[in-house]
Design a protein around this motif. Structure first.
Motif, short mmCIF file in Angstrom:
data_model
loop_
_atom_site.label_atom_id
_atom_site.label_comp_id
_atom_site.label_asym_id
_atom_site.label_seq_id
_atom_site.Cartn_x
_atom_site.Cartn_y
_atom_site.Cartn_z
N PHE A 299 -42.77 -42.13 -22.61
CA PHE A 299 -41.91 -40.96 -22.79
C PHE A 299 -40.70 -41.04 -21.88
O PHE A 299 -40.70 -41.76 -20.87
N TRP A 300 -39.67 -40.26 -22.22
CA TRP A 300 -38.44 -40.22 -21.45
C TRP A 300 -38.03 -38.77 -21.21
O TRP A 300 -38.19 -37.92 -22.08
N LEU A 301 -37.53 -38.51 -20.01
CA LEU A 301 -37.04 -37.16 -19.66
C LEU A 301 -35.72 -37.31 -18.91
O LEU A 301 -35.60 -36.91 -17.75
N ASP A 302 -34.73 -37.87 -19.57
CA ASP A 302 -33.44 -38.09 -18.92
C ASP A 302 -32.48 -36.92 -19.15
O ASP A 302 -31.30 -37.11 -19.46
N ASN A 303 -33.02 -35.73 -19.03
CA ASN A 303 -32.22 -34.51 -19.11
C ASN A 303 -32.81 -33.53 -18.11
O ASN A 303 -34.00 -33.21 -18.16
N ALA A 304 -31.99 -33.07 -17.17
CA ALA A 304 -32.50 -32.26 -16.06
C ALA A 304 -33.11 -30.95 -16.52
O ALA A 304 -34.13 -30.51 -15.99
N TYR A 305 -32.51 -30.33 -17.51
CA TYR A 305 -32.96 -29.01 -17.94
C TYR A 305 -34.34 -29.08 -18.60
O TYR A 305 -35.22 -28.26 -18.32
N MET A 306 -34.54 -30.09 -19.45
CA MET A 306 -35.85 -30.26 -20.06
C MET A 306 -36.88 -30.74 -19.03
O MET A 306 -38.06 -30.39 -19.13
N SER A 307 -36.43 -31.51 -18.06
CA SER A 307 -37.33 -31.95 -17.00
C SER A 307 -37.87 -30.76 -16.21
O SER A 307 -39.07 -30.67 -15.93
N ILE A 308 -36.98 -29.83 -15.87
CA ILE A 308 -37.41 -28.62 -15.15
C ILE A 308 -38.35 -27.80 -16.03
O ILE A 308 -39.40 -27.33 -15.59
N LEU A 309 -37.96 -27.60 -17.30
CA LEU A 309 -38.75 -26.75 -18.20
C LEU A 309 -40.15 -27.32 -18.42
O LEU A 309 -41.13 -26.57 -18.38
N LEU A 310 -40.26 -28.61 -18.66
CA LEU A 310 -41.56 -29.20 -18.95
C LEU A 310 -42.41 -29.39 -17.70
O LEU A 310 -43.62 -29.13 -17.71
N ARG A 311 -41.78 -29.84 -16.61
CA ARG A 311 -42.55 -30.11 -15.39
C ARG A 311 -42.94 -28.82 -14.66
O ARG A 311 -44.07 -28.67 -14.21
N TYR A 312 -41.98 -27.91 -14.51
CA TYR A 312 -42.19 -26.73 -13.66
C TYR A 312 -42.44 -25.44 -14.43
O TYR A 312 -42.77 -24.42 -13.82
N GLY A 313 -42.26 -25.47 -15.73
CA GLY A 313 -42.61 -24.32 -16.52
C GLY A 313 -41.46 -23.35 -16.75
O GLY A 313 -40.37 -23.46 -16.18
N LEU A 314 -41.75 -22.37 -17.59
CA LEU A 314 -40.74 -21.43 -18.06
C LEU A 314 -40.20 -20.55 -16.94
O LEU A 314 -38.99 -20.29 -16.87
N ILE A 315 -41.04 -20.09 -16.03
CA ILE A 315 -40.61 -19.16 -14.98
C ILE A 315 -39.66 -19.84 -14.01
O ILE A 315 -38.59 -19.30 -13.68
N VAL A 316 -40.01 -21.04 -13.53
CA VAL A 316 -39.15 -21.76 -12.59
C VAL A 316 -37.83 -22.12 -13.26
O VAL A 316 -36.76 -22.02 -12.65
N PHE A 317 -37.89 -22.55 -14.53
CA PHE A 317 -36.67 -22.87 -15.26
C PHE A 317 -35.76 -21.65 -15.34
O PHE A 317 -34.54 -21.75 -15.12
N PHE A 318 -36.33 -20.50 -15.61
CA PHE A 318 -35.55 -19.26 -15.71
C PHE A 318 -34.92 -18.92 -14.37
O PHE A 318 -33.71 -18.64 -14.29
#
Length: 391
Positions: A299-318
């Protein structure tokens, strides 16, 4: 301000000096430092820096009640998400932001610039004299050099950060030579390291700086310029999420954009379908082997916003996204328009890399402390032509 808080102002400067110097040195291929293995001392240094930052936060800073509420409200989900994700980059960045209450940001940028410049030159010198080696890679038939760093992208990132810091330091003296240095750095990064992200980011920075100087010289209100930067940052965040949620193969135009972006969005979409989204984060493994099936997934996660959303979840991303935009608005209201532009630059950078929320890559994340602590940073910027650009 008490003597303890006054000491804290100098203590945080010491921390940044130690941190910025070791960050560069230990991102090189140097195997031993004095009589220690660099891998061992790098791990120990991370613990030392963490301890010093926590000492700064607990012992040398005073807080208002509303500051504690905001810090606690954001810290709790970050701590939980860090434990769930087994990924500590966001937690590390947040500790730096919280510890930045008494920093003089302009002095920290200048300090970091000179320390990292010296250390970068030392790394390149060690490589040129044969003390350390470089990692050589290929993109097609093109050789990618790292000049002593552990990866060509590390060299590109260091050059990018140095150029941005230099231009910020020279914001009141910026001229055509400075603008030329940005272009020269972009050419160097493309030709030597062939780091596409750093190259495109430097080209974008040249455009942003040209627009900044042109609007100032024409007497355009800088609030208009800052508003454009804030809208661009919001679009980068929203577009990353929207495009990563879509199956772009169904839309020829969007598919063409995805191909231009090295299929970052479609790869994030693939990772999203496999892992899904959790409220408070999850561990994301980019290489997964399923024993029962006998199949390996990459898998690849070369986008910071999706990396935050997937790794740290919806609340941290918000929380992170909102705080980032609030900081940009706060800086605009305090006439720090170039800082708004630089945060916009890093927001664009986040489209192409997953580490724009890393303090080692983005020193300007420290400005996220401004709205938390309601720092008085208002300055007057005059709309005076500093440079004449001829096209």
């Amino acid at each position: 301000m008490s003597k303890r808080e006054e000491f804290g102002k100098y203590f945080i400067v010491f921390i940044f000096t130690l941190w910025s110097g070791t960050e560069v040195l230990f991102s090189s291929t140097l195997e031993r430092f004095l009589w220690w293995n660099t891998s061992d001392i790098n791990d120990q240094m991370a613990v030392i820096i963490l301890g010093l930052l926590l000492a700064q936060i607990v012992l040398f800073q005073k807080y208002q009640f509303h500051e504690l509420v905001v810090i606690g409200m954001i810290s709790l989900p970050i701590i939980i998400a860090t434990l769930n994700s087994n990924h500590n980059r966001m937690m590390s960045t947040w500790i730096f932001i919280v510890a930045a209450k008494y920093i003089d940001f302009d002095k920290i940028v200048k300090l970091t610039y000179y320390v990292e410049l010296i250390m970068t030159l030392i790394v390149i010198y060690l490589f040129q004299t044969g003390v350390i080696t470089e990692l050589t890679m290929y993109r097609g038939s093109m050789v990618r050099h790292s000049l002593g760093f552990i990866h060509p992208n590390q060299l590109g990132m260091r050059i990018f950060l140095l150029v941005v810091c230099r231009c910020y330091i020279r914001r009141d003296k910026f001229n055509i030579i400075d603008w030329g240095i940005i272009i020269a750095a972009a050419v160097f990064v493309e030709r030597v390291a062939n780091s596409k992200t750093s190259y495109f980011s430097l080209v974008t920075f040249a455009i942003i700086m040209a627009a900044y100087e042109i609007t100032r010289s024409l007497g355009v209100k800088q609030e208009v310029y800052s508003n454009m930067m804030i809208v661009t940052a919001v679009i980068c965040n929203a577009a990353s999420i929207i495009l990563s949620f879509m199956n772009l193969s169904k839309y020829p135009f969007l598919k063409m954009i995805d191909v231009f972006m090295s299929k970052r969005f479609s790869q994030c979409h693939r990772t999203l379908k496999y892992y899904g989204i959790k409220i408070l984060g999850q561990e994301i493994k980019l290489i997964v082997t399923r024993p029962g099936v006998g199949k390996t997934y990459r898998f690849w996660l070369d986008n910071a916003y999706m990396s935050i959303l997937l790794r740290y979840g919806l609340i941290v991303f918000f929380f992170f996204s909102i705080l980032y935009i609030i900081a940009m608005i706060y800086l605009k209201q305090n006439n720090r328009h170039l800082l708004v532009a630089i945060l916009c630059l890093y927001a664009i950078y986040g489209l192409m890399e997953n580490n724009f929320f890393s303090m080692s890559n983005n020193l300007f994340l420290l400005t996220l402390s401004y709205p938390i602590y309601s720092k008085n940073i208002h300055v007057e910027e005059k709309n005076i032509a500093k440079v004449k650009l001829v096209f």
